[in-house]
Write a protein that holds these residues in place. Sequence first.
Motif, mmCIF file in Angstrom:
data_model
loop_
_atom_site.group_PDB
_atom_site.id
_atom_site.type_symbol
_atom_site.label_atom_id
_atom_site.label_comp_id
_atom_site.label_asym_id
_atom_site.label_seq_id
_atom_site.Cartn_x
_atom_site.Cartn_y
_atom_site.Cartn_z
ATOM 1 N N SER A 80 0.824 -1.202 0.000
ATOM 2 C CA SER A 80 0.000 0.000 0.000
ATOM 3 C C SER A 80 0.860 1.254 0.000
ATOM 4 O O SER A 80 0.392 2.329 -0.353
ATOM 5 N N ARG A 81 2.115 1.105 0.343
ATOM 6 C CA ARG A 81 3.046 2.237 0.334
ATOM 7 C C ARG A 81 3.702 2.425 -1.031
ATOM 8 O O ARG A 81 4.345 3.430 -1.268
ATOM 9 N N PHE A 82 3.561 1.446 -1.923
ATOM 10 C CA PHE A 82 4.194 1.511 -3.238
ATOM 11 C C PHE A 82 3.313 2.280 -4.219
ATOM 12 O O PHE A 82 2.087 2.275 -4.090
ATOM 13 N N PRO A 83 3.922 2.869 -5.232
ATOM 14 C CA PRO A 83 3.106 3.409 -6.331
ATOM 15 C C PRO A 83 2.398 2.256 -7.052
ATOM 16 O O PRO A 83 2.841 1.106 -7.001
ATOM 17 N N LYS A 84 1.315 2.543 -7.751
ATOM 18 C CA LYS A 84 0.484 1.507 -8.369
ATOM 19 C C LYS A 84 1.263 0.654 -9.371
ATOM 20 O O LYS A 84 1.080 -0.560 -9.421
ATOM 21 N N ILE A 85 2.144 1.250 -10.163
ATOM 22 C CA ILE A 85 2.887 0.472 -11.161
ATOM 23 C C ILE A 85 3.863 -0.480 -10.479
ATOM 24 O O ILE A 85 4.016 -1.621 -10.914
ATOM 25 N N ILE A 86 4.488 -0.060 -9.408
ATOM 26 C CA ILE A 86 5.398 -0.935 -8.662
ATOM 27 C C ILE A 86 4.608 -2.051 -7.995
ATOM 28 O O ILE A 86 5.047 -3.204 -7.972
ATOM 29 N N GLU A 87 3.435 -1.735 -7.481
ATOM 30 C CA GLU A 87 2.576 -2.752 -6.876
ATOM 31 C C GLU A 87 2.165 -3.795 -7.916
ATOM 32 O O GLU A 87 2.216 -4.996 -7.661
#
Length: 70
Positions: free
Chosen positions: A33-40
């Motif tokens: 949840s702390r990552f940007p969406k693309i990294i997630e």
Amino acid sequence: MTYKNRKRLALFVLVIGLPIYIVIAVTIMSQASRFPKIIEFLTYVVLGIGWVFPLKWIFVGIGQPDPDQK
């Protein structure tokens, strides 16, 4: 490695190893949840298929008849 041993190892990986891997993956993704969406998204992809490549040699030909048997 004989066919019978590979079959046993495949069963061990699926029954013991994969649930442990799932717990590790869920733990990693709980921090996502702390990552940007693309990294997630990329993390989901890598964790989803990442276990297959190192263990592919175990599962190749497991569904076929035993080649060692006459």
